[in-house]
Design a protein around this motif. Structure first.
Motif, PDB file in Angstrom:
ATOM      1  N   LEU A  42      -2.078   7.352   4.700  1.00 21.95           N
ATOM      2  CA  LEU A  42      -0.804   7.007   4.400  1.00 21.95           C
ATOM      3  C   LEU A  42       0.402   8.054   4.128  1.00 21.95           C
ATOM      4  CD1 LEU A  42      -1.575   4.067   2.134  1.00 21.95           C
ATOM      5  CD2 LEU A  42      -0.856   3.751   4.512  1.00 21.95           C
ATOM      6  N   ARG A  43      -0.301   9.256   3.828  1.00 22.92           N
ATOM      7  CA  ARG A  43       0.520  10.556   3.386  1.00 22.92           C
ATOM      8  C   ARG A  43      -0.118  11.427   4.527  1.00 22.92           C
ATOM      9  NH1 ARG A  43       2.663   6.859   1.547  1.00 22.92           N
ATOM     10  NH2 ARG A  43       2.801   6.181  -0.539  1.00 22.92           N
ATOM     11  N   GLY A  44       0.732  12.467   4.856  1.00 27.12           N
ATOM     12  CA  GLY A  44       0.209  13.846   5.491  1.00 27.12           C
ATOM     13  C   GLY A  44      -0.460  13.409   6.988  1.00 27.12           C
ATOM     14  N   GLN A  45      -1.182  14.465   7.169  1.00 25.64           N
ATOM     15  CA  GLN A  45      -1.729  14.244   8.801  1.00 25.64           C
ATOM     16  C   GLN A  45      -2.966  13.292   8.698  1.00 25.64           C
ATOM     17  OE1 GLN A  45      -0.768  15.987  11.017  1.00 25.64           O
ATOM     18  NE2 GLN A  45       1.013  17.251  10.142  1.00 25.64           N
ATOM     19  N   GLY A  46      -3.240  13.131   9.724  1.00 25.90           N
ATOM     20  CA  GLY A  46      -4.516  11.999  10.161  1.00 25.90           C
ATOM     21  C   GLY A  46      -4.230  10.927  10.840  1.00 25.90           C
ATOM     22  N   GLU A  47      -5.202  10.484  11.729  1.00 25.73           N
ATOM     23  CA  GLU A  47      -5.101   9.346  12.391  1.00 25.73           C
ATOM     24  C   GLU A  47      -6.025   8.079  11.523  1.00 25.73           C
ATOM     25  OE1 GLU A  47      -4.276   9.120  15.760  1.00 25.73           O
ATOM     26  OE2 GLU A  47      -3.230  11.148  15.659  1.00 25.73           O
ATOM     27  N   GLN A  48      -5.586   6.868  11.931  1.00 23.89           N
ATOM     28  CA  GLN A  48      -6.254   5.685  11.590  1.00 23.89           C
ATOM     29  C   GLN A  48      -7.687   5.653  12.382  1.00 23.89           C
ATOM     30  OE1 GLN A  48      -4.396   1.818  11.372  1.00 23.89           O
ATOM     31  NE2 GLN A  48      -6.145   1.209  12.684  1.00 23.89           N
TER      32      GLN A  48
ATOM     33  N   ALA B 235       0.955  -1.117   0.045  1.00 22.79           N
ATOM     34  CA  ALA B 235      -0.075   0.045  -0.017  1.00 22.79           C
ATOM     35  C   ALA B 235       1.018   1.369   0.038  1.00 22.79           C
ATOM     36  CB  ALA B 235      -1.014   0.005   1.474  1.00 22.79           C
ATOM     37  N   ASP B 236       1.985   1.448   1.040  1.00 22.39           N
ATOM     38  CA  ASP B 236       2.982   2.506   0.971  1.00 22.39           C
ATOM     39  C   ASP B 236       3.551   2.638  -0.479  1.00 22.39           C
ATOM     40  OD1 ASP B 236       3.966   4.614   2.463  1.00 22.39           O
ATOM     41  OD2 ASP B 236       5.966   3.380   2.462  1.00 22.39           O
ATOM     42  N   ARG B 237       4.110   1.661  -0.989  1.00 24.73           N
ATOM     43  CA  ARG B 237       4.670   1.507  -2.445  1.00 24.73           C
ATOM     44  C   ARG B 237       3.725   2.012  -3.437  1.00 24.73           C
ATOM     45  NH1 ARG B 237       8.177  -3.635  -0.900  1.00 24.73           N
ATOM     46  NH2 ARG B 237       6.124  -4.369  -1.603  1.00 24.73           N
TER      47      ARG B 237
ATOM     48  N   VAL C  72      -4.537   6.825   0.930  1.00 30.18           N
ATOM     49  CA  VAL C  72      -5.168   6.320   1.791  1.00 30.18           C
ATOM     50  C   VAL C  72      -5.491   4.837   1.674  1.00 30.18           C
ATOM     51  CG1 VAL C  72      -7.661   5.960   3.075  1.00 30.18           C
ATOM     52  CG2 VAL C  72      -6.544   8.283   2.302  1.00 30.18           C
ATOM     53  N   ALA C  73      -5.020   3.936   2.886  1.00 26.28           N
ATOM     54  CA  ALA C  73      -5.376   2.555   2.833  1.00 26.28           C
ATOM     55  C   ALA C  73      -6.841   2.180   3.466  1.00 26.28           C
ATOM     56  CB  ALA C  73      -4.273   1.810   3.474  1.00 26.28           C
ATOM     57  N   LEU C  74      -7.585   1.334   2.896  1.00 23.68           N
ATOM     58  CA  LEU C  74      -8.794   0.626   3.493  1.00 23.68           C
ATOM     59  C   LEU C  74      -8.615  -0.503   3.904  1.00 23.68           C
ATOM     60  CD1 LEU C  74     -11.662   2.273   1.159  1.00 23.68           C
ATOM     61  CD2 LEU C  74     -10.596   3.481   3.138  1.00 23.68           C
ATOM     62  N   ILE C  75      -8.897  -0.968   5.098  1.00 25.32           N
ATOM     63  CA  ILE C  75      -8.655  -2.310   5.604  1.00 25.32           C
ATOM     64  C   ILE C  75     -10.195  -2.924   6.156  1.00 25.32           C
ATOM     65  CG2 ILE C  75      -7.547  -3.769   7.238  1.00 25.32           C
ATOM     66  CD1 ILE C  75      -5.483  -1.084   7.660  1.00 25.32           C
ATOM     67  N   ILE C  76     -10.209  -3.925   5.450  1.00 27.67           N
ATOM     68  CA  ILE C  76     -11.501  -4.560   5.863  1.00 27.67           C
ATOM     69  C   ILE C  76     -11.299  -6.025   6.144  1.00 27.67           C
ATOM     70  CG2 ILE C  76     -13.693  -5.536   5.042  1.00 27.67           C
ATOM     71  CD1 ILE C  76     -13.621  -3.384   2.788  1.00 27.67           C
ATOM     72  N   GLY C  77     -11.576  -6.646   7.533  1.00 27.12           N
ATOM     73  CA  GLY C  77     -11.351  -7.728   7.929  1.00 27.12           C
ATOM     74  C   GLY C  77     -12.607  -8.284   8.473  1.00 27.12           C
ATOM     75  N   GLU C  78     -12.524  -9.416   9.224  1.00 25.06           N
ATOM     76  CA  GLU C  78     -13.887 -10.002   9.824  1.00 25.06           C
ATOM     77  C   GLU C  78     -14.343  -9.248  10.662  1.00 25.06           C
ATOM     78  OE1 GLU C  78     -14.699 -13.345   8.930  1.00 25.06           O
ATOM     79  OE2 GLU C  78     -13.039 -13.825   7.765  1.00 25.06           O
ATOM     80  N   ASP C  79     -13.653  -8.529  11.601  1.00 24.55           N
ATOM     81  CA  ASP C  79     -14.501  -7.422  12.551  1.00 24.55           C
ATOM     82  C   ASP C  79     -15.197  -6.334  11.799  1.00 24.55           C
ATOM     83  OD1 ASP C  79     -13.597  -9.253  14.510  1.00 24.55           O
ATOM     84  OD2 ASP C  79     -11.895  -7.807  15.141  1.00 24.55           O
ATOM     85  N   GLU C  80     -14.447  -5.899  10.879  1.00 26.58           N
ATOM     86  CA  GLU C  80     -15.018  -4.866  10.183  1.00 26.58           C
ATOM     87  C   GLU C  80     -16.179  -5.194   9.341  1.00 26.58           C
ATOM     88  OE1 GLU C  80     -10.696  -3.388  10.854  1.00 26.58           O
ATOM     89  OE2 GLU C  80     -11.788  -5.241  10.164  1.00 26.58           O
ATOM     90  N   LEU C  81     -16.190  -6.138   8.738  1.00 23.66           N
ATOM     91  CA  LEU C  81     -17.182  -6.932   8.091  1.00 23.66           C
ATOM     92  C   LEU C  81     -18.735  -7.131   8.923  1.00 23.66           C
ATOM     93  CD1 LEU C  81     -18.225  -7.824   5.031  1.00 23.66           C
ATOM     94  CD2 LEU C  81     -17.555 -10.121   5.708  1.00 23.66           C
ATOM     95  N   ALA C  82     -18.156  -7.601   9.933  1.00 28.48           N
ATOM     96  CA  ALA C  82     -19.425  -7.805  11.131  1.00 28.48           C
ATOM     97  C   ALA C  82     -20.144  -6.637  11.489  1.00 28.48           C
ATOM     98  CB  ALA C  82     -19.113  -8.781  12.369  1.00 28.48           C
ATOM     99  N   ASN C  83     -19.306  -5.415  11.504  1.00 30.82           N
ATOM    100  CA  ASN C  83     -19.820  -4.392  12.054  1.00 30.82           C
ATOM    101  C   ASN C  83     -20.092  -3.039  11.003  1.00 30.82           C
ATOM    102  OD1 ASN C  83     -19.388  -4.921  14.881  1.00 30.82           O
ATOM    103  ND2 ASN C  83     -17.320  -4.551  14.566  1.00 30.82           N
TER     104      ASN C  83
END
Length: 98
Positions: A73-79, A47-49, A54-65
């Motif tokens: 990935l660049r500049g300011q901002g929190e996950q 993702a960085d390369r 921005v990276a979007l991450i979807i796992g089992e927990d995210e899918l369930a919710n």
């Protein structure tokens, strides 16, 4: 590349659907879907390369919710964890602040 979408675990089909939806609602932005598997660390390196903002991450927990983890990935901002319905707006907000 603007957005790099990653599927963690057995959630590739819904992750593909989200990437397609984002392509429709965010025209003109490069949205790449990682389909190759691999560890979280290796996917984050790719993702960085990619140069994505921005990276979007979807796992089992995210899918369930019905949510997505949004990681700048660049500049300011929190996950942050956001509802799937708010992902496009969150990306637009991050673009406006960078």
């Amino acid at each position: 590349m603007d957005v790099y979408v990653m599927a963690m675990g057995d959630v590739l089909a819904p992750t593909m659907a989200l990437a397609e939806q984002l392509r429709d609602v965010l025209p003109g932005r490069g949205i790449q879907l990682h389909c190759g598997g691999g560890s979280f660390k290796s996917q984050m390196k790719k993702a960085d390369r990619s140069g994505a903002a921005v990276a979007l991450i979807i796992g089992e927990d995210e899918l369930a919710n019905n949510s997505v983890t949004v990681k700048p990935l660049r500049g300011q901002g929190e996950q942050q964890l956001v509802a799937q319905a708010q992902v496009a707006e969150t990306i637009k907000q991050l673009e406006a602040t960078s």
